[in-house]
Enzyme design. Structure first.
Site, PDB file in Angstrom:
ATOM      1  N   ASP A  34     -12.284  49.590 102.651  1.00 44.80           N
ATOM      2  CA  ASP A  34     -11.235  48.694 102.835  1.00 44.80           C
ATOM      3  C   ASP A  34     -11.444  47.724 104.162  1.00 44.80           C
ATOM      4  OD1 ASP A  34      -8.542  48.090 102.994  1.00 44.80           O
ATOM      5  OD2 ASP A  34      -7.746  50.078 103.906  1.00 44.80           O
ATOM      6  N   GLU A  42       0.246  52.803  99.588  1.00 41.98           N
ATOM      7  CA  GLU A  42      -0.450  53.312 100.738  1.00 41.98           C
ATOM      8  C   GLU A  42       0.329  53.839 101.846  1.00 41.98           C
ATOM      9  OE1 GLU A  42      -2.026  49.800 103.024  1.00 41.98           O
ATOM     10  OE2 GLU A  42      -3.608  51.109 104.145  1.00 41.98           O
ATOM     11  N   HIS A  61     -11.958  44.155 102.371  1.00 47.39           N
ATOM     12  CA  HIS A  61     -11.446  42.717 102.939  1.00 47.39           C
ATOM     13  C   HIS A  61     -12.479  42.389 103.989  1.00 47.39           C
ATOM     14  CE1 HIS A  61      -7.190  44.085 102.106  1.00 47.39           C
ATOM     15  NE2 HIS A  61      -7.895  45.274 101.926  1.00 47.39           N
TER      16      HIS A  61
HETATM   17  N1  HPA Z   1      -3.420  47.658 103.619  1.00 46.82           N
HETATM   18  C1  HPA Z   1      -2.749  46.334 103.604  1.00 46.82           C
HETATM   19  N2  HPA Z   1      -3.209  45.272 104.124  1.00 46.82           N
HETATM   20  C2  HPA Z   1      -4.609  45.312 104.537  1.00 46.82           C
HETATM   21  C3  HPA Z   1      -5.239  46.301 104.643  1.00 46.82           C
HETATM   22  C4  HPA Z   1      -4.797  47.551 103.970  1.00 46.82           C
HETATM   23  O1  HPA Z   1      -5.380  48.558 103.892  1.00 46.82           O
HETATM   24  N3  HPA Z   1      -6.497  46.039 105.019  1.00 46.82           N
HETATM   25  C5  HPA Z   1      -6.395  44.645 105.341  1.00 46.82           C
HETATM   26  N4  HPA Z   1      -5.124  44.307 105.029  1.00 46.82           N
HETATM   27 ZN    ZN Z   2      -6.885  47.014 101.748  1.00 42.55          ZN
END
Ligand code: HPA
Ligand code: ZN
Length: 358
Positions: free
Chosen positions: A293, A215, A34
């Site tokens: 990430d 996740e 991101h």
């Molecule tokens: N998960 C969900 N949303 C997110 C993440 C993540 O790991 N990182 C940035 N936005």
């Molecule tokens: Zn992510």
């Protein structure tokens, strides 16, 4: 074929130290990153200064100390607050360019980068501010770093589908500058099917589709991402392992998982790296990749993720290292001939020393 690389022919002849060196030096693709999560505390402070903003922390160290997360939501609160310093085209360019320069040091040859437009449009910063910046950083990275990149527009799943559809409509003038859509933010209680119309619209526009799932959320969200959204890759997906039939399907359909080990530890999905289930995912035959990430928040870029993970798991050796690197290149949305050229470079590096000398 995935398992036919040079490392597989000589897996036991490559020591752990040599494996770690090769991991670091190998060409790789980053597929779960991101851009707002690459905003380092130092850059937050310098952008706040540039934009005349006051931060609720006295200095960089105090801000870093606040990065003690207990779950995804506790991270998202700080992540969205941090993004508020991004105001101008120059801010977004500096952010993207800093990431590309940092990724080049880890031998990332290709990055598919997420951005969260709703985080910005909601506070009056429009596509006309960030899209030209991302496009300019992409062009410069191609020329100066020989790194290619694509952008993936993520919908915030804790907002409504109408909001997602409006965001996609707003993005249309910049269609040539992004290759796909994704789904991120708070997973629990926000099932993928909530966004089926937005993803169908994206498919009509010829966009690739990926989704965060499994996740913190249950394996059913992974299945729903495939069925209701047409997701081509699953971001994270580590909880898929709880459902044997789902694992079997992901293996059969060769659906890549973009796994982020340091993120999972920082957000308490796993107790520590030694307890991370990546070795189990690989053993099950899943197409696993390793990614960073939100590296500014989770303590490491892609090579940190790879090296730390492989260092703590005795069962992760040369064959597994080669596999995750190759998976990253294969799972990218780059054209087939480009992927083939990267894999040839990878194979060259992983050839045993004796045959390289011939
Ligand atoms: N998960 C969900 N949303 C997110 C993440 C993540 O790991 N990182 C940035 N936005
Ligand atoms: Zn992510």
């Amino acid at each position: 074929m995935l398992s036919q690389g040079p490392a597989h022919k000589h897996p036991t002849t490559i020591s752990k130290d040599r494996t770690l060196d090769l991991l670091a030096a190998s060409p790789k693709a980053e597929l779960h990153l991101h851009i707002e999560g690459t905003l380092e505390p130092e850059l937050i402070f310098s952008l706040a200064r540039r934009n005349g903003l006051k931060l609720p922390y006295p200095d960089v160290e105090a801000l870093r100390r606040a990065y003690a997360f207990t779950d995804l939501q506790s991270f998202l609160d700080l992540y969205y607050a941090g993004a508020d310093v991004l105001r101008t085209e120059a801010d977004f360019f500096d952010l993207a360019w800093a990431y590309f320069e940092r990724a080049a040091r880890d031998h990332v040859v290709h990055a598919e980068v997420f951005f969260d437009p709703q985080t910005h449009t909601g506070r009056g910063v429009g596509f006309d501010v960030f899209m030209p910046a991302f496009a300019r950083a992409t062009r410069r990275a191609r020329h100066e770093l020989q790194m290619t990149s694509e952008w993936i527009l993520c919908f915030l799943r804790d907002r409504s589908e109408d909001d997602a559809l409006a965001t996609l409509a707003e993005a249309l003038p910049w269609r040539e500058h992004f290759c796909g859509v994704g789904l991120d933010s708070a997973e629990r209680g926000n099932p993928p099917a909530k966004f089926s119309r937005a993803f169908a619209r994206a498919a009509d526009l010829g966009l690739h589709r990926v989704a965060h799932a499994g996740e913190e959320g249950p394996p059913t969200y992974v299945r729903e991402s495939l069925d209701a959204l047409g997701a081509e890759r699953i971001d994270h997906g580590v909880r898929a392992i709880e459902d044997a039939a789902l694992v079997e399907r992901l293996v059969r359909e060769r659906v890549p998982l973009t796994v982020c080990p340091l993120s999972n530890v920082r957000l308490c999905v796993f107790e520590d790296l030694a307890h991370h289930n990546l070795p189990q995912l690989l053993r099950a035959g899943l197409k696993v990749t390793v990614n960073s990430d939100d590296p500014a928040y989770f303590g490491g870029y892609v090579n940190d993720n790879l090296l730390q993970l492989f260092a703590v798991h005795p069962e992760l050796g040369a064959a597994e290292a080669y596999t995750v690197l190759r998976n990253s290149l294969e799972a990218s949305f780059a054209p087939e001939d480009t992927r083939g050229a990267w894999i040839a470079q990878l194979d060259q590096l992983w050839q045993p020393a004796d045959s390289r000398a011939l």
